[in-house]
Motif scaffolding. Structure first.
Motif, PDB file in Angstrom:
ATOM      1  N   LEU A   1      -1.097 -15.036   5.911  1.00  0.00           N
ATOM      2  CA  LEU A   1      -2.007 -14.556   6.955  1.00  0.00           C
ATOM      3  C   LEU A   1      -3.185 -13.806   6.349  1.00  0.00           C
ATOM      4  CD1 LEU A   1      -2.662 -14.106   9.932  1.00  0.00           C
ATOM      5  CD2 LEU A   1      -1.209 -12.090   9.876  1.00  0.00           C
ATOM      6  N   LYS A   2      -2.932 -13.073   5.294  1.00  0.00           N
ATOM      7  CA  LYS A   2      -4.007 -12.325   4.633  1.00  0.00           C
ATOM      8  C   LYS A   2      -5.085 -13.280   4.121  1.00  0.00           C
ATOM      9  CE  LYS A   2      -4.541  -8.576   1.393  1.00  0.00           C
ATOM     10  NZ  LYS A   2      -3.865  -7.513   0.700  1.00  0.00           N
TER      11      LYS A   2
ATOM     12  N   GLU B   1      -8.759 -12.766   6.295  1.00  0.00           N
ATOM     13  CA  GLU B   1      -9.820 -12.014   5.617  1.00  0.00           C
ATOM     14  C   GLU B   1     -11.149 -12.768   5.556  1.00  0.00           C
ATOM     15  OE1 GLU B   1      -9.031  -9.683   2.254  1.00  0.00           O
ATOM     16  OE2 GLU B   1      -7.412  -8.610   3.263  1.00  0.00           O
ATOM     17  N   PRO B   2     -11.176 -14.079   5.300  1.00  0.00           N
ATOM     18  CA  PRO B   2     -12.466 -14.779   5.380  1.00  0.00           C
ATOM     19  C   PRO B   2     -13.069 -14.769   6.788  1.00  0.00           C
ATOM     20  CG  PRO B   2     -10.908 -16.085   4.138  1.00  0.00           C
ATOM     21  CD  PRO B   2     -10.137 -14.944   4.715  1.00  0.00           C
ATOM     22  N   LEU B   3     -12.211 -14.744   7.818  1.00  0.00           N
ATOM     23  CA  LEU B   3     -12.730 -14.689   9.181  1.00  0.00           C
ATOM     24  C   LEU B   3     -13.377 -13.337   9.461  1.00  0.00           C
ATOM     25  CD1 LEU B   3      -9.834 -16.427  11.141  1.00  0.00           C
ATOM     26  CD2 LEU B   3     -11.938 -17.425  10.279  1.00  0.00           C
ATOM     27  N   ILE B   4     -12.782 -12.265   8.958  1.00  0.00           N
ATOM     28  CA  ILE B   4     -13.369 -10.935   9.148  1.00  0.00           C
ATOM     29  C   ILE B   4     -14.690 -10.838   8.388  1.00  0.00           C
ATOM     30  CG2 ILE B   4     -13.019  -8.472   8.772  1.00  0.00           C
ATOM     31  CD1 ILE B   4     -10.020  -8.962   9.180  1.00  0.00           C
ATOM     32  N   THR B   5     -14.734 -11.419   7.192  1.00  0.00           N
ATOM     33  CA  THR B   5     -15.988 -11.431   6.441  1.00  0.00           C
ATOM     34  C   THR B   5     -17.050 -12.216   7.197  1.00  0.00           C
ATOM     35  OG1 THR B   5     -14.767 -11.316   4.371  1.00  0.00           O
ATOM     36  CG2 THR B   5     -17.046 -12.069   4.237  1.00  0.00           C
TER      37      THR B   5
ATOM     38  N   GLY C   1     -10.874  -6.719   1.305  1.00  0.00           N
ATOM     39  CA  GLY C   1      -9.616  -5.987   1.403  1.00  0.00           C
ATOM     40  C   GLY C   1      -9.447  -5.353   2.759  1.00  0.00           C
ATOM     41  N   TYR C   2      -9.532  -6.141   3.821  1.00  0.00           N
ATOM     42  CA  TYR C   2      -9.490  -5.617   5.183  1.00  0.00           C
ATOM     43  C   TYR C   2      -8.072  -5.387   5.676  1.00  0.00           C
ATOM     44  CZ  TYR C   2     -14.046  -7.829   4.738  1.00  0.00           C
ATOM     45  OH  TYR C   2     -15.273  -8.220   4.280  1.00  0.00           O
ATOM     46  N   THR C   3      -7.083  -5.971   5.010  1.00  0.00           N
ATOM     47  CA  THR C   3      -5.702  -5.843   5.461  1.00  0.00           C
ATOM     48  C   THR C   3      -4.853  -5.185   4.390  1.00  0.00           C
ATOM     49  OG1 THR C   3      -5.192  -8.062   4.653  1.00  0.00           O
ATOM     50  CG2 THR C   3      -5.824  -7.873   6.963  1.00  0.00           C
ATOM     51  N   ARG C   4      -3.736  -4.618   4.841  1.00  0.00           N
ATOM     52  CA  ARG C   4      -2.792  -3.943   3.948  1.00  0.00           C
ATOM     53  C   ARG C   4      -1.397  -4.436   4.296  1.00  0.00           C
ATOM     54  NH1 ARG C   4      -3.515   1.267   5.620  1.00  0.00           N
ATOM     55  NH2 ARG C   4      -5.107   1.640   4.055  1.00  0.00           N
ATOM     56  N   ILE C   5      -0.595  -4.742   3.287  1.00  0.00           N
ATOM     57  CA  ILE C   5       0.786  -5.173   3.491  1.00  0.00           C
ATOM     58  C   ILE C   5       1.699  -4.049   3.012  1.00  0.00           C
ATOM     59  CG2 ILE C   5       2.555  -6.833   2.808  1.00  0.00           C
ATOM     60  CD1 ILE C   5       0.345  -8.915   2.537  1.00  0.00           C
ATOM     61  N   ILE C   6       2.565  -3.575   3.905  1.00  0.00           N
ATOM     62  CA  ILE C   6       3.515  -2.503   3.579  1.00  0.00           C
ATOM     63  C   ILE C   6       4.922  -3.051   3.782  1.00  0.00           C
ATOM     64  CG2 ILE C   6       4.304  -0.192   4.166  1.00  0.00           C
ATOM     65  CD1 ILE C   6       1.472   0.298   5.288  1.00  0.00           C
ATOM     66  N   LYS C   7       5.691  -3.129   2.717  1.00  0.00           N
ATOM     67  CA  LYS C   7       7.042  -3.677   2.799  1.00  0.00           C
ATOM     68  C   LYS C   7       7.977  -2.671   3.464  1.00  0.00           C
ATOM     69  CE  LYS C   7       6.364  -6.676  -1.129  1.00  0.00           C
ATOM     70  NZ  LYS C   7       6.770  -7.060  -2.466  1.00  0.00           N
ATOM     71  N   THR C   8       8.853  -3.189   4.341  1.00  0.00           N
ATOM     72  CA  THR C   8       9.731  -2.302   5.113  1.00  0.00           C
ATOM     73  C   THR C   8      11.206  -2.515   4.843  1.00  0.00           C
ATOM     74  OG1 THR C   8       9.697  -3.859   6.956  1.00  0.00           O
ATOM     75  CG2 THR C   8       8.077  -2.083   6.988  1.00  0.00           C
ATOM     76  N   GLY C   9      11.562  -3.474   4.023  1.00  0.00           N
ATOM     77  CA  GLY C   9      12.973  -3.708   3.738  1.00  0.00           C
ATOM     78  C   GLY C   9      13.361  -5.133   4.075  1.00  0.00           C
ATOM     79  N   HIS C  10      14.650  -5.327   4.329  1.00  0.00           N
ATOM     80  CA  HIS C  10      15.163  -6.672   4.584  1.00  0.00           C
ATOM     81  C   HIS C  10      15.662  -6.785   6.020  1.00  0.00           C
ATOM     82  CE1 HIS C  10      14.900  -7.855   0.371  1.00  0.00           C
ATOM     83  NE2 HIS C  10      15.266  -6.614   0.087  1.00  0.00           N
ATOM     84  N   ARG C  11      15.485  -7.979   6.598  1.00  0.00           N
ATOM     85  CA  ARG C  11      15.930  -8.237   7.962  1.00  0.00           C
ATOM     86  C   ARG C  11      17.444  -8.336   7.985  1.00  0.00           C
ATOM     87  NH1 ARG C  11      12.425 -12.622  10.732  1.00  0.00           N
ATOM     88  NH2 ARG C  11      13.276 -13.918   9.102  1.00  0.00           N
ATOM     89  N   LEU C  12      18.051  -7.864   9.053  1.00  0.00           N
ATOM     90  CA  LEU C  12      19.496  -7.769   9.122  1.00  0.00           C
ATOM     91  C   LEU C  12      20.175  -9.136   9.157  1.00  0.00           C
ATOM     92  CD1 LEU C  12      21.497  -5.485   9.185  1.00  0.00           C
ATOM     93  CD2 LEU C  12      21.500  -5.568  11.661  1.00  0.00           C
TER      94      LEU C  12
END
Length: 165
Positions: A44-45, A49-53, A93-104
């Motif tokens: 998705l990033k 990002e090219p669309l935001i640019t 660099g309009y987006t940020r990815i923050i990892k949250t762990g693993h899906r149950l």
């Protein structure tokens, strides 16, 4: 042979993948943050990002190009009116990815993907952070100590005076 075909196919056909990325990009623009898997977030990033640019330049052609990818005129309007104004001075660099762990259920690696300029928590921590030298910390600590001692001395004298009567 797969020469120069490096993007993640995400286990989907081309039309399904394009539709999924378009819907995820619309959700990201509407809500400013979405939860998804890391693989989808990385794809998705590269998609959004090219669309935001492209949205920084508000012309009819750029609106048509963005609309051909997103297929939602309300999202395109929000992208060009609000988001492009906020990211106008940012070079990328309009987006940020923050990892949250693993899906149950299937142990898939999960994360948030968010627009950088819309996270108030990150902006507050960045605003509070200031660089100081060691020398200035010592000077402020020594300057505050006599002021605090003087304030304590004045409160003690005012408290003792009524007791003496």
């Amino acid at each position: 042979m797969r020469h120069n075909k490096k993007f993640n196919h995400l286990g989907r056909t081309a039309s399904h993948r394009n539709a999924m990325l378009s819907n995820m990009a619309c959700s990201l623009i509407k809500h400013k943050r979405i939860t998804t898997t890391v693989a989808k977030a990385k794809a998705l990033k590269k998609f959004v990002e090219p669309l935001i640019t492209k949205s920084k330049e508000d012309t009819t052609n750029s609106r048509r190009v963005v609309f051909s990818h997103l297929q939602d005129k309300f999202v395109v309007t929000e992208l060009f009116k609000e988001i492009s104004v906020k990211v106008a001075d940012r070079p990328g660099g309009y987006t940020r990815i923050i990892k949250t762990g693993h899906r149950l259920g299937d142990n898939a690696e999960m994360c948030f993907i968010e627009l950088v300029d819309y996270n108030e928590n990150m902006a507050k921590t960045a605003a509070k952070k200031t660089t100081r030298t060691r020398r200035s910390k010592k000077n402020t600590a020594t300057a505050e100590a006599p002021v605090a001692e003087a304030a304590e001395a004045t409160t003690e004298t005012t408290e003792e005076a009524p007791k003496a009567e």
